[in-house]
Scaffold this motif. Structure first.
Motif, PDB file in Angstrom:
ATOM      1  N   LEU A 145      64.793  15.556  68.293  1.00 47.40           N
ATOM      2  CA  LEU A 145      65.405  14.318  67.817  1.00 47.40           C
ATOM      3  C   LEU A 145      66.098  13.723  69.028  1.00 47.40           C
ATOM      4  O   LEU A 145      66.928  14.390  69.656  1.00 47.40           O
ATOM      5  CB  LEU A 145      66.409  14.623  66.709  1.00 47.40           C
ATOM      6  CG  LEU A 145      67.254  13.456  66.214  1.00 47.40           C
ATOM      7  CD1 LEU A 145      66.386  12.423  65.497  1.00 47.40           C
ATOM      8  CD2 LEU A 145      68.350  13.971  65.284  1.00 47.40           C
ATOM      9  N   VAL A 146      65.755  12.495  69.389  1.00 48.53           N
ATOM     10  CA  VAL A 146      66.308  11.883  70.593  1.00 48.53           C
ATOM     11  C   VAL A 146      66.804  10.469  70.311  1.00 48.53           C
ATOM     12  O   VAL A 146      66.379   9.821  69.362  1.00 48.53           O
ATOM     13  CB  VAL A 146      65.281  11.831  71.752  1.00 48.53           C
ATOM     14  CG1 VAL A 146      64.727  13.212  72.061  1.00 48.53           C
ATOM     15  CG2 VAL A 146      64.161  10.856  71.462  1.00 48.53           C
ATOM     16  N   GLN A 147      67.676  10.022  71.198  1.00 42.57           N
ATOM     17  CA  GLN A 147      68.093   8.616  71.235  1.00 42.57           C
ATOM     18  C   GLN A 147      67.631   8.079  72.589  1.00 42.57           C
ATOM     19  O   GLN A 147      68.127   8.504  73.630  1.00 42.57           O
ATOM     20  CB  GLN A 147      69.610   8.472  71.099  1.00 42.57           C
ATOM     21  CG  GLN A 147      70.090   7.034  71.223  1.00 42.57           C
ATOM     22  CD  GLN A 147      69.544   6.143  70.120  1.00 42.57           C
ATOM     23  OE1 GLN A 147      69.825   6.340  68.958  1.00 42.57           O
ATOM     24  NE2 GLN A 147      68.734   5.159  70.493  1.00 42.57           N
ATOM     25  N   ALA A 149      66.138   9.771  77.577  1.00 42.24           N
ATOM     26  CA  ALA A 149      66.704   9.881  76.238  1.00 42.24           C
ATOM     27  C   ALA A 149      67.729  11.007  76.178  1.00 42.24           C
ATOM     28  O   ALA A 149      67.612  12.004  76.888  1.00 42.24           O
ATOM     29  CB  ALA A 149      65.592  10.141  75.224  1.00 42.24           C
ATOM     30  N   ALA A 150      68.707  10.822  75.309  1.00 41.07           N
ATOM     31  CA  ALA A 150      69.654  11.888  74.991  1.00 41.07           C
ATOM     32  C   ALA A 150      69.035  12.726  73.883  1.00 41.07           C
ATOM     33  O   ALA A 150      68.526  12.189  72.899  1.00 41.07           O
ATOM     34  CB  ALA A 150      70.976  11.293  74.529  1.00 41.07           C
ATOM     35  N   VAL A 151      69.064  14.034  74.048  1.00 41.55           N
ATOM     36  CA  VAL A 151      68.515  14.939  73.038  1.00 41.55           C
ATOM     37  C   VAL A 151      69.628  15.271  72.055  1.00 41.55           C
ATOM     38  O   VAL A 151      70.668  15.803  72.435  1.00 41.55           O
ATOM     39  CB  VAL A 151      67.948  16.221  73.676  1.00 41.55           C
ATOM     40  CG1 VAL A 151      67.440  17.178  72.600  1.00 41.55           C
ATOM     41  CG2 VAL A 151      66.829  15.878  74.659  1.00 41.55           C
ATOM     42  N   LEU A 152      69.401  14.935  70.792  1.00 39.91           N
ATOM     43  CA  LEU A 152      70.393  15.176  69.747  1.00 39.91           C
ATOM     44  C   LEU A 152      70.165  16.520  69.050  1.00 39.91           C
ATOM     45  O   LEU A 152      71.116  17.157  68.600  1.00 39.91           O
ATOM     46  CB  LEU A 152      70.356  14.042  68.728  1.00 39.91           C
ATOM     47  CG  LEU A 152      70.513  12.635  69.324  1.00 39.91           C
ATOM     48  CD1 LEU A 152      70.316  11.573  68.260  1.00 39.91           C
ATOM     49  CD2 LEU A 152      71.855  12.482  70.019  1.00 39.91           C
ATOM     50  N   LEU A 197      67.628  20.959  75.585  1.00 43.81           N
ATOM     51  CA  LEU A 197      68.075  20.129  76.707  1.00 43.81           C
ATOM     52  C   LEU A 197      69.103  19.125  76.209  1.00 43.81           C
ATOM     53  O   LEU A 197      69.139  18.797  75.018  1.00 43.81           O
ATOM     54  CB  LEU A 197      66.880  19.380  77.305  1.00 43.81           C
ATOM     55  CG  LEU A 197      65.717  20.234  77.808  1.00 43.81           C
ATOM     56  CD1 LEU A 197      64.503  19.359  78.072  1.00 43.81           C
ATOM     57  CD2 LEU A 197      66.127  20.977  79.064  1.00 43.81           C
ATOM     58  N   LYS A 198      69.911  18.608  77.125  1.00 48.39           N
ATOM     59  CA  LYS A 198      70.869  17.552  76.764  1.00 48.39           C
ATOM     60  C   LYS A 198      70.248  16.170  76.934  1.00 48.39           C
ATOM     61  O   LYS A 198      70.541  15.250  76.191  1.00 48.39           O
ATOM     62  CB  LYS A 198      72.135  17.666  77.607  1.00 48.39           C
ATOM     63  CG  LYS A 198      72.975  18.873  77.265  1.00 48.39           C
ATOM     64  CD  LYS A 198      74.257  18.882  78.052  1.00 48.39           C
ATOM     65  CE  LYS A 198      75.072  20.117  77.647  1.00 48.39           C
ATOM     66  NZ  LYS A 198      76.386  20.114  78.251  1.00 48.39           N
TER      67      LYS A 198
END
Length: 163
Positions: free
Chosen positions: A53-55, A82-85, A93-94
């Motif tokens: 799930l990413v932003q 992307a930021a990894v949620l 990963l972050k």
């Protein structure tokens, strides 16, 4: 067989939960499309080494050399950051970067809402496997991703969507 059973069970639960008067984002999709979405997500997670799930934050457009100047077709690379949620499959990963090769001039669209992505990896570089690798991040779809990810083979080395 185990993944098919999980997929069928989750599809049945999603179909039951599609109430006629409920207009929440998770339930506005036609029940007819739910089984296709669930099967697509199941296949994507099982046939790629990374799912999360990413932003999406930024995208860079990088021109590629045109190796055939005799036609109008050319390609470019879109590199998404992307930021990894939440990680469903692969190394947690972050942040993540992944590349996508597209036709020159194709719009580089950032999703405003978080999405579930499935990605391929080669020599430490993530890349987009193609259509059927990006999914809406509704609560129901996230639940399916979590359930499917619990049943994947962590030693799997060959991924059909990445070949």
């Amino acid at each position: 067989m185990k993944l098919q059973l999980v997929s069928l069970t989750l599809s049945a639960l999603l179909l039951q939960s599609c109430g006629a008067n409920d207009t929440s984002p998770e339930k506005t999709q036609s029940p007819v499309h739910q089984p296709l979405l669930i099967q697509g997500l199941t296949d994507a997670i099982t046939e790629t080494p990374y799912s999360a799930l990413v932003q999406q934050m930024t995208v860079d457009v990088i021109p590629l050399p045109d190796t055939d100047t005799s036609d109008d077709y050319a390609e470019e690379q879109h590199v998404y950051n992307a930021a990894v949620l939440e990680t469903y499959r692969g190394q947690p990963l972050k942040n993540i970067s992944y590349a996508m090769i597209v036709e020159k001039g194709e719009a580089a669209i950032l999703s405003k809402e978080p999405v579930i992505l499935t990605l391929c990896e080669k020599e430490g570089i993530f890349f987009w496997p193609g259509v059927g690798s990006k999914f809406p991040a509704s609560n129901q779809v996230k639940s399916v991703a979590k359930a499917v990810s619990k049943n994947v083979d962590v030693k799997q080395a060959s991924f059909a969507n990445c070949e």
